[in-house]
Design a protein around this motif. Structure first.
Motif, PDB file in Angstrom:
ATOM      1  N   MET A   1       0.856  -1.166   0.000  1.00 13.45           N
ATOM      2  CA  MET A   1       0.000   0.000   0.000  1.00 13.45           C
ATOM      3  C   MET A   1       0.902   1.229   0.000  1.00 13.45           C
ATOM      4  O   MET A   1       1.807   1.336   0.825  1.00 13.45           O
ATOM      5  N   ILE A   2       0.684   2.140  -0.937  1.00 11.41           N
ATOM      6  CA  ILE A   2       1.447   3.387  -1.008  1.00 11.41           C
ATOM      7  C   ILE A   2       0.623   4.490  -0.349  1.00 11.41           C
ATOM      8  O   ILE A   2      -0.544   4.697  -0.690  1.00 11.41           O
ATOM      9  N   VAL A   3       1.254   5.178   0.609  1.00  6.23           N
ATOM     10  CA  VAL A   3       0.621   6.278   1.322  1.00  6.23           C
ATOM     11  C   VAL A   3       1.611   7.434   1.397  1.00  6.23           C
ATOM     12  O   VAL A   3       2.780   7.292   1.011  1.00  6.23           O
ATOM     13  N   PHE A   4       1.151   8.566   1.911  1.00  7.04           N
ATOM     14  CA  PHE A   4       1.994   9.765   1.972  1.00  7.04           C
ATOM     15  C   PHE A   4       1.970  10.355   3.371  1.00  7.04           C
ATOM     16  O   PHE A   4       1.042  10.145   4.139  1.00  7.04           O
TER      17      PHE A   4
ATOM     18  N   TYR B   1       0.042  19.130   6.989  1.00 11.11           N
ATOM     19  CA  TYR B   1       0.989  18.857   8.067  1.00 11.11           C
ATOM     20  C   TYR B   1       2.422  19.212   7.704  1.00 11.11           C
ATOM     21  O   TYR B   1       3.299  19.166   8.563  1.00 11.11           O
ATOM     22  N   GLY B   2       2.676  19.534   6.457  1.00 11.03           N
ATOM     23  CA  GLY B   2       4.010  19.922   6.028  1.00 11.03           C
ATOM     24  C   GLY B   2       4.143  19.859   4.523  1.00 11.03           C
ATOM     25  O   GLY B   2       3.497  19.049   3.875  1.00 11.03           O
ATOM     26  N   ARG B   3       4.977  20.730   3.980  1.00 10.08           N
ATOM     27  CA  ARG B   3       5.134  20.824   2.533  1.00 10.08           C
ATOM     28  C   ARG B   3       5.990  19.711   1.955  1.00 10.08           C
ATOM     29  O   ARG B   3       5.968  19.457   0.756  1.00 10.08           O
ATOM     30  N   HIS B   4       6.783  19.066   2.771  1.00  5.81           N
ATOM     31  CA  HIS B   4       7.658  17.996   2.303  1.00  5.81           C
ATOM     32  C   HIS B   4       6.913  16.676   2.443  1.00  5.81           C
ATOM     33  O   HIS B   4       6.594  16.236   3.546  1.00  5.81           O
ATOM     34  N   ILE B   5       6.631  16.066   1.298  1.00  2.00           N
ATOM     35  CA  ILE B   5       5.808  14.864   1.247  1.00  2.00           C
ATOM     36  C   ILE B   5       6.697  13.637   1.064  1.00  2.00           C
ATOM     37  O   ILE B   5       7.497  13.573   0.133  1.00  2.00           O
ATOM     38  N   LEU B   6       6.527  12.691   1.968  1.00  2.00           N
ATOM     39  CA  LEU B   6       7.238  11.419   1.867  1.00  2.00           C
ATOM     40  C   LEU B   6       6.285  10.369   1.308  1.00  2.00           C
ATOM     41  O   LEU B   6       5.101  10.342   1.652  1.00  2.00           O
ATOM     42  N   LYS B   7       6.822   9.535   0.457  1.00  2.00           N
ATOM     43  CA  LYS B   7       6.078   8.405  -0.094  1.00  2.00           C
ATOM     44  C   LYS B   7       6.492   7.181   0.714  1.00  2.00           C
ATOM     45  O   LYS B   7       7.678   6.887   0.848  1.00  2.00           O
ATOM     46  N   VAL B   8       5.497   6.489   1.257  1.00  2.00           N
ATOM     47  CA  VAL B   8       5.772   5.384   2.168  1.00  2.00           C
ATOM     48  C   VAL B   8       5.020   4.140   1.702  1.00  2.00           C
ATOM     49  O   VAL B   8       3.835   4.214   1.379  1.00  2.00           O
ATOM     50  N   GLU B   9       5.739   3.040   1.676  1.00  2.00           N
ATOM     51  CA  GLU B   9       5.090   1.767   1.367  1.00  2.00           C
ATOM     52  C   GLU B   9       4.856   1.040   2.691  1.00  2.00           C
ATOM     53  O   GLU B   9       5.769   0.880   3.497  1.00  2.00           O
ATOM     54  N   ILE B  10       3.613   0.617   2.890  1.00  2.00           N
ATOM     55  CA  ILE B  10       3.216  -0.108   4.097  1.00  2.00           C
ATOM     56  C   ILE B  10       2.703  -1.480   3.674  1.00  2.00           C
ATOM     57  O   ILE B  10       2.024  -1.607   2.654  1.00  2.00           O
ATOM     58  N   ASP B  11       3.012  -2.486   4.471  1.00  2.00           N
ATOM     59  CA  ASP B  11       2.489  -3.828   4.233  1.00  2.00           C
ATOM     60  C   ASP B  11       0.970  -3.774   4.406  1.00  2.00           C
ATOM     61  O   ASP B  11       0.469  -3.621   5.522  1.00  2.00           O
ATOM     62  N   GLU B  12       0.247  -3.869   3.305  1.00  2.00           N
ATOM     63  CA  GLU B  12      -1.205  -3.707   3.330  1.00  2.00           C
ATOM     64  C   GLU B  12      -1.900  -4.738   4.217  1.00  2.00           C
ATOM     65  O   GLU B  12      -2.911  -4.447   4.852  1.00  2.00           O
ATOM     66  N   GLY B  13      -1.332  -5.933   4.314  1.00  2.00           N
ATOM     67  CA  GLY B  13      -1.918  -6.970   5.159  1.00  2.00           C
ATOM     68  C   GLY B  13      -1.836  -6.654   6.645  1.00  2.00           C
ATOM     69  O   GLY B  13      -2.506  -7.291   7.454  1.00  2.00           O
ATOM     70  N   SER B  14      -1.032  -5.662   7.016  1.00  2.00           N
ATOM     71  CA  SER B  14      -0.880  -5.262   8.416  1.00  2.00           C
ATOM     72  C   SER B  14      -1.868  -4.188   8.845  1.00  2.00           C
ATOM     73  O   SER B  14      -1.912  -3.817  10.013  1.00  2.00           O
ATOM     74  N   ILE B  15      -2.645  -3.683   7.889  1.00  2.00           N
ATOM     75  CA  ILE B  15      -3.542  -2.559   8.163  1.00  2.00           C
ATOM     76  C   ILE B  15      -4.991  -3.036   8.236  1.00  2.00           C
ATOM     77  O   ILE B  15      -5.515  -3.625   7.290  1.00  2.00           O
ATOM     78  N   LEU B  16      -5.630  -2.754   9.347  1.00  2.00           N
ATOM     79  CA  LEU B  16      -7.043  -3.060   9.532  1.00  2.00           C
ATOM     80  C   LEU B  16      -7.870  -1.970   8.865  1.00  2.00           C
ATOM     81  O   LEU B  16      -7.674  -0.780   9.137  1.00  2.00           O
ATOM     82  N   LYS B  17      -8.764  -2.363   7.985  1.00  2.00           N
ATOM     83  CA  LYS B  17      -9.680  -1.411   7.349  1.00  2.00           C
ATOM     84  C   LYS B  17     -11.032  -1.610   8.012  1.00  2.00           C
ATOM     85  O   LYS B  17     -11.625  -2.681   7.920  1.00  2.00           O
ATOM     86  N   ASP B  18     -11.481  -0.597   8.715  1.00  2.00           N
ATOM     87  CA  ASP B  18     -12.697  -0.730   9.512  1.00  2.00           C
ATOM     88  C   ASP B  18     -13.453   0.585   9.503  1.00  2.00           C
ATOM     89  O   ASP B  18     -13.007   1.564   8.911  1.00  2.00           O
ATOM     90  N   ASP B  19     -14.584   0.585  10.191  1.00  2.00           N
ATOM     91  CA  ASP B  19     -15.365   1.815  10.278  1.00  2.00           C
ATOM     92  C   ASP B  19     -15.457   2.273  11.721  1.00  2.00           C
ATOM     93  O   ASP B  19     -15.191   1.523  12.655  1.00  2.00           O
ATOM     94  N   PHE B  20     -15.828   3.496  11.901  1.00  4.64           N
ATOM     95  CA  PHE B  20     -15.868   4.121  13.217  1.00  4.64           C
ATOM     96  C   PHE B  20     -16.857   3.425  14.149  1.00  4.64           C
ATOM     97  O   PHE B  20     -16.594   3.280  15.344  1.00  4.64           O
ATOM     98  N   ASP B  21     -17.981   2.954  13.624  1.00  7.46           N
ATOM     99  CA  ASP B  21     -19.003   2.325  14.465  1.00  7.46           C
ATOM    100  C   ASP B  21     -18.481   1.067  15.149  1.00  7.46           C
ATOM    101  O   ASP B  21     -18.781   0.817  16.321  1.00  7.46           O
ATOM    102  N   SER B  22     -17.699   0.253  14.459  1.00 12.12           N
ATOM    103  CA  SER B  22     -17.143  -0.969  15.056  1.00 12.12           C
ATOM    104  C   SER B  22     -16.258  -0.628  16.246  1.00 12.12           C
ATOM    105  O   SER B  22     -16.316  -1.274  17.289  1.00 12.12           O
ATOM    106  N   ILE B  23     -15.432   0.391  16.084  1.00 11.48           N
ATOM    107  CA  ILE B  23     -14.510   0.758  17.151  1.00 11.48           C
ATOM    108  C   ILE B  23     -15.257   1.417  18.302  1.00 11.48           C
ATOM    109  O   ILE B  23     -14.942   1.191  19.462  1.00 11.48           O
ATOM    110  N   SER B  24     -16.278   2.201  17.999  1.00  8.84           N
ATOM    111  CA  SER B  24     -17.075   2.827  19.054  1.00  8.84           C
ATOM    112  C   SER B  24     -17.731   1.773  19.931  1.00  8.84           C
ATOM    113  O   SER B  24     -17.749   1.885  21.154  1.00  8.84           O
ATOM    114  N   SER B  25     -18.244   0.713  19.319  1.00 11.29           N
ATOM    115  CA  SER B  25     -18.860  -0.378  20.083  1.00 11.29           C
ATOM    116  C   SER B  25     -17.825  -1.060  20.968  1.00 11.29           C
ATOM    117  O   SER B  25     -18.093  -1.364  22.129  1.00 11.29           O
ATOM    118  N   PHE B  26     -16.636  -1.298  20.426  1.00 10.63           N
ATOM    119  CA  PHE B  26     -15.547  -1.916  21.193  1.00 10.63           C
ATOM    120  C   PHE B  26     -15.179  -1.027  22.376  1.00 10.63           C
ATOM    121  O   PHE B  26     -15.043  -1.500  23.509  1.00 10.63           O
TER     122      PHE B  26
END
Length: 123
Positions: free
Chosen positions: A1-4, A46-71
């Protein structure tokens, strides 16, 4: 996953050489962690200098706010800190970071999921 990640010139140079440090970051809307976005324009806030970062996509939980609010409500304590519940929820599911579509942000709680970091742009 590519993020900035947006930051200052000084911090960008330090991050490129030494990597990210959890000690250098404070708690944001999703708790204490390193914040990224797929949206470069959001990073520029947050700053003018942008870093491109690769993250292991399998390590990232994709969820919604309601699930976490219940937890969070089911794990409330006397000194309840809602922001810390994002990290607890994510780590309890076996992930190292969290992406909430609601916020257009990705927060990493465990730096081992970062694969690479490079300078991307100055805005």
């Amino acid at each position: 996953m590519i993020v900035f990640h947006g930051t200052s010139a000084y911090n960008a140079a330090s991050i490129i050489v030494d990597g990210f440090s959890m000690d250098a970051f404070y708690s944001g809307s999703l708790g204490k962690g390193i914040y990224f976005s797929r949206d470069i324009d959001k990073c520029v806030e947050y700053g003018r200098h942008i870093l491109k970062v690769e993250i292991d996509e399998g390590s990232i939980l994709k969820d919604d706010f309601d699930s976490i609010s219940s937890f969070a409500q089911s794990h409330s304590e006397i000194n309840f800190n809602f922001m810390s519940q994002f990290e607890k929820y994510t780590l309890s599911k076996g992930y190292k970071g969290l992406e909430l579509s609601t916020f257009n942000e990705i927060v990493v709680y465990d730096l081992s999921c970062i694969v690479s970091i490079s300078q991307y742009a100055v805005k």
